[in-house]
Design a protein around this motif. Structure first.
Motif, mmCIF file in Angstrom:
data_model
loop_
_atom_site.group_PDB
_atom_site.id
_atom_site.type_symbol
_atom_site.label_atom_id
_atom_site.label_comp_id
_atom_site.label_asym_id
_atom_site.label_seq_id
_atom_site.Cartn_x
_atom_site.Cartn_y
_atom_site.Cartn_z
ATOM 1 N N GLU A 148 2.549 6.648 -8.933
ATOM 2 C CA GLU A 148 1.667 6.383 -10.077
ATOM 3 C C GLU A 148 0.328 7.107 -9.891
ATOM 4 O OE1 GLU A 148 3.109 4.112 -8.197
ATOM 5 O OE2 GLU A 148 4.574 3.101 -9.490
ATOM 6 N N PHE A 149 -0.206 7.091 -8.654
ATOM 7 C CA PHE A 149 -1.518 7.686 -8.435
ATOM 8 C C PHE A 149 -1.471 9.210 -8.547
ATOM 9 C CE2 PHE A 149 -4.815 4.523 -6.960
ATOM 10 C CZ PHE A 149 -4.169 3.432 -7.526
ATOM 11 N N VAL A 150 -0.368 9.833 -8.143
ATOM 12 C CA VAL A 150 -0.241 11.284 -8.341
ATOM 13 C C VAL A 150 -0.250 11.585 -9.841
ATOM 14 C CG1 VAL A 150 1.385 13.222 -8.139
ATOM 15 C CG2 VAL A 150 0.862 11.805 -6.139
ATOM 16 N N HIS A 151 0.442 10.762 -10.624
ATOM 17 C CA HIS A 151 0.444 10.987 -12.079
ATOM 18 C C HIS A 151 -0.919 10.698 -12.700
ATOM 19 C CE1 HIS A 151 4.177 12.526 -13.577
ATOM 20 N NE2 HIS A 151 4.807 11.838 -12.659
ATOM 21 N N LEU A 152 -1.642 9.716 -12.156
ATOM 22 C CA LEU A 152 -2.985 9.444 -12.711
ATOM 23 C C LEU A 152 -3.888 10.663 -12.516
ATOM 24 C CD1 LEU A 152 -3.614 5.727 -11.633
ATOM 25 C CD2 LEU A 152 -3.258 6.592 -13.960
ATOM 26 N N PHE A 182 0.834 -1.216 0.000
ATOM 27 C CA PHE A 182 0.000 0.000 0.000
ATOM 28 C C PHE A 182 0.864 1.261 0.000
ATOM 29 C CE2 PHE A 182 0.119 -1.049 4.622
ATOM 30 C CZ PHE A 182 0.617 0.148 5.125
ATOM 31 N N GLY A 183 2.157 1.115 0.327
ATOM 32 C CA GLY A 183 3.057 2.272 0.320
ATOM 33 C C GLY A 183 3.746 2.481 -1.017
ATOM 34 N N THR A 184 3.353 1.716 -2.020
ATOM 35 C CA THR A 184 4.028 1.826 -3.330
ATOM 36 C C THR A 184 3.008 2.092 -4.425
ATOM 37 O OG1 THR A 184 5.672 0.308 -2.445
ATOM 38 C CG2 THR A 184 5.789 0.702 -4.788
ATOM 39 N N LYS A 189 -6.561 9.359 -2.558
ATOM 40 C CA LYS A 189 -6.453 8.016 -1.952
ATOM 41 C C LYS A 189 -5.070 7.792 -1.355
ATOM 42 C CE LYS A 189 -10.546 6.443 -3.175
ATOM 43 N NZ LYS A 189 -11.604 6.494 -2.145
ATOM 44 N N VAL A 190 -4.030 8.195 -2.074
ATOM 45 C CA VAL A 190 -2.683 7.923 -1.535
ATOM 46 C C VAL A 190 -2.290 8.933 -0.451
ATOM 47 C CG1 VAL A 190 -1.814 6.537 -3.450
ATOM 48 C CG2 VAL A 190 -1.567 9.023 -3.561
ATOM 49 N N MET A 191 -2.847 10.148 -0.523
ATOM 50 C CA MET A 191 -2.559 11.091 0.563
ATOM 51 C C MET A 191 -3.206 10.622 1.859
ATOM 52 S SD MET A 191 -0.452 13.108 -0.671
ATOM 53 C CE MET A 191 -0.191 14.205 0.708
ATOM 54 N N ASN A 192 -4.345 9.952 1.749
ATOM 55 C CA ASN A 192 -4.992 9.422 2.951
ATOM 56 C C ASN A 192 -4.143 8.318 3.608
ATOM 57 O OD1 ASN A 192 -7.280 8.908 4.820
ATOM 58 N ND2 ASN A 192 -7.285 6.947 3.734
ATOM 59 N N ILE A 193 -3.433 7.543 2.781
ATOM 60 C CA ILE A 193 -2.553 6.511 3.358
ATOM 61 C C ILE A 193 -1.508 7.185 4.254
ATOM 62 C CG2 ILE A 193 -0.802 4.757 2.826
ATOM 63 C CD1 ILE A 193 -2.348 4.127 0.246
ATOM 64 N N ARG A 194 -0.925 8.265 3.765
ATOM 65 C CA ARG A 194 0.032 9.048 4.550
ATOM 66 C C ARG A 194 -0.571 9.484 5.882
ATOM 67 N NH1 ARG A 194 3.272 12.923 1.492
ATOM 68 N NH2 ARG A 194 4.578 11.703 0.087
ATOM 69 N N LYS A 195 -1.839 9.980 5.769
ATOM 70 C CA LYS A 195 -2.497 10.521 6.965
ATOM 71 C C LYS A 195 -2.642 9.429 8.026
ATOM 72 C CE LYS A 195 -6.767 12.813 8.044
ATOM 73 N NZ LYS A 195 -8.113 12.696 7.487
ATOM 74 N N VAL A 196 -3.110 8.249 7.593
ATOM 75 C CA VAL A 196 -3.276 7.142 8.540
ATOM 76 C C VAL A 196 -1.922 6.821 9.182
ATOM 77 C CG1 VAL A 196 -3.886 4.692 8.740
ATOM 78 C CG2 VAL A 196 -5.251 6.201 7.274
ATOM 79 N N LEU A 197 -0.881 6.735 8.390
ATOM 80 C CA LEU A 197 0.447 6.389 8.919
ATOM 81 C C LEU A 197 0.945 7.442 9.910
ATOM 82 C CD1 LEU A 197 2.221 5.085 5.682
ATOM 83 C CD2 LEU A 197 1.520 3.732 7.669
ATOM 84 N N ASN A 198 0.656 8.693 9.608
ATOM 85 C CA ASN A 198 1.161 9.754 10.485
ATOM 86 C C ASN A 198 0.425 9.839 11.809
ATOM 87 O OD1 ASN A 198 3.425 10.771 9.172
ATOM 88 N ND2 ASN A 198 2.142 11.835 7.678
#
Ligand code: DMJ
Length: 453
Positions: free
Chosen positions: A156-160, A150-152, A172-181
């Motif tokens: 790609e998603f920023v470019h999409l 999920f960290g990889t 979606k990928v910024m939310n992964i960061r938020k959960v981790l932080n």
């Protein structure tokens, strides 16, 4: 010539299938891609382009236009499909400007979105792209998702989002960061397992190799790809490296620096072939290192490169094992039979390429050439290139798989190691974890990078 041999044989014996079995001369299907087909074609597109293999690129493009189909009932690995297919299509688009690749990348990205339908938004590892139903690997600690998976997705998603105008991918990928932080990290380290329902860590196992590796890589590259505006990614990367240095990096009595694995506070003195990518990562991140640590990070990269070279040099075949140990009286040697294999992986050559670009020390080209000679001697067969079951044996036992990452990564990094620095310069490109180049999104010049090629 190596790329041509790998490609021609794939074309002859496995065209349109995922990978080639070079000994039995037929297709190889991996369940990582469900029944999405053509992994080798999509993974190889940008390598063909960069190597100016124009005819081959054209036939690959035609296959993508006519046959690459995501409307299939398939349970796929979200991570593998993202790094190989989405990454491969994005790079092919940015290099060639051909619209079909952009369209297919966005179409596939949309198919992956249901993976994020979990209570926390941490995606499932596996997804049926027809039904949208996801689940995790049955072996993963307490139903967890995997850090390196999920960290990889970030690059790609920023470019999409950039290419589709749809912000949902980046959200979606910024939310992964938020959960981790929001989570406490043991000793500042990130465990490999995170439960997507509870939002809690699973087992406290930490690795810079398998299950962890490319999460760290993507923190650094997210910052670089944002033209150094993504301060959050930058901080997460350098904080993580600090914790890795304190708790995982050790020096053997023979003077070899290695990165151990951490199991609930205890160190396992083992380093995977996968972990060898970290030499290149440290060198790539050296320039931004806080507290005047640039030289130190380059030195760390050089030491990891040396250790990984030793892991190759201490075998009969001069190709490195899947994992090597620093205990029981050995250094940089595999001791368990099931860790002695080599499956055409790129990480050591990847690190040589980065170290070459940053230092121009000729030893990195020498070491790369040693790997070329070993690949030619032991892995090249009539029907392509094969992995090896035991690199310490004097007689080859081939595993009969030509992995798609051999074409996308191993051969591309070798080519770049022996090319000038202005081919895909690091100021303008970052490589995803499958070696697919993605342009830096420069703050001031909009889409200029798309034309830069
Ligand atoms: C590739 O698919 C990628 O490099 C990934 O990050 C790790 N595994 C293989 C190569 O070894």
């Amino acid at each position: 010539q190596m790329m041509k041999h790998a490609w021609d044989n794939y074309k002859r014996y496995a065209w349109g299938l995922n990978e080639l079995k070079p000994i039995s001369k037929q297709g190889h299907s991996s369940n990582l891609f469900g029944n999405i087909q053509g992994a080798t074609i999509v993974d190889a597109l940008d390598t063909l382009y960069i190597m100016e293999m124009k005819e081959e690129f054209k036939e690959a493009k035609e296959w993508v236009e006519k046959h690459l189909d995501f409307n299939v009932n398939a349970e796929i690995s979200v991570f593998e499909v993202n790094i190989r297919f989405v990454g491969g299509l994005l790079s092919a688009y940015y290099l060639s400007g051909e619209e079909v690749f952009r369209k297919k990348a966005v179409e596939l990205g949309e198919k992956l979105l249901p993976a994020f339908n979990t209570p926390t938004g941490i995606p499932w590892a596996l997804l049926n792209i027809k039904s949208g139903i996801g689940r995790n690997w049955p072996w993963a600690s307490g139903g967890s998702s995997i850090l390196a998976e999920f960290g990889t997705l970030h690059l790609e998603f920023v470019h999409l989002s950039h290419l589709s105008g749809n912000p949902v991918f980046a959200e979606k990928v910024m939310n992964i960061r938020k959960v981790l932080n929001q989570l406490d990290k043991p000793e500042g380290l990130y465990p490999n397992y995170l439960n997507p329902s509870s939002g809690q860590w699973g087992q406290h196992h930490v690795s810079i190799g398998g299950l962890g590796d490319s999460f760290y890589e993507y923190l650094l590259k997210a910052w670089l790809m944002s033209d150094k505006t993504d301060e959050e990614g930058k901080k997460m990367y350098y904080d993580a490296v600090q914790a890795i240095e304190t708790h995982l990096i050790r020096k053997s009595s023979g003077g070899l620096t290695y990165i151990a694995e951490w199991k609930g506070g205890l160190l396992e003195h083992k380093m995977g072939h996968l972990t060898c990518f970290a030499g290149g990562m440290f060198a790539l991140g050296a320039d931004g290192a806080p507290n005047d640590k640039t030289g130190h990070h380059i030195e760390l990269g050089a030491e990891i490169a040396r250790t990984c070279h030793e892991s190759y040099d201490r075998t009969s075949m001069k190709l490195g094992p899947e994992a090597f140990r620093f205990d029981g009286g050995v250094e940089a040697i595999a001791t368990r039979q099931n860790e002695k294999y080599y499956i055409l992986r790129p990480e050591v050559i990847e690190t040589y390429m980065y170290m070459w670009r940053f230092t121009h020390d000729p030893k990195y080209r020498q070491w790369g050439w040693e790997a070329v000679e070993a690949l030619e001697k032991h892995c090249r067969v009539d029907g392509g290139y094969s992995g090896l079951r035991d690199v310490y044996n004097n007689h080859e036992s081939h595993d009969d798989v030509q992995q798609s990452f051999f074409l996308s990564e191993t051969l591309k990094y070798l080519y770049l190691l022996f090319s000038e620095d202005d081919l895909l310069p690091f100021e303008h490109w970052v490589f995803n974890t499958e070696a697919h180049p993605l342009p830096v999104l420069h703050k001031d010049n909009g889409n200029k990078e798309e034309k830069q090629k």
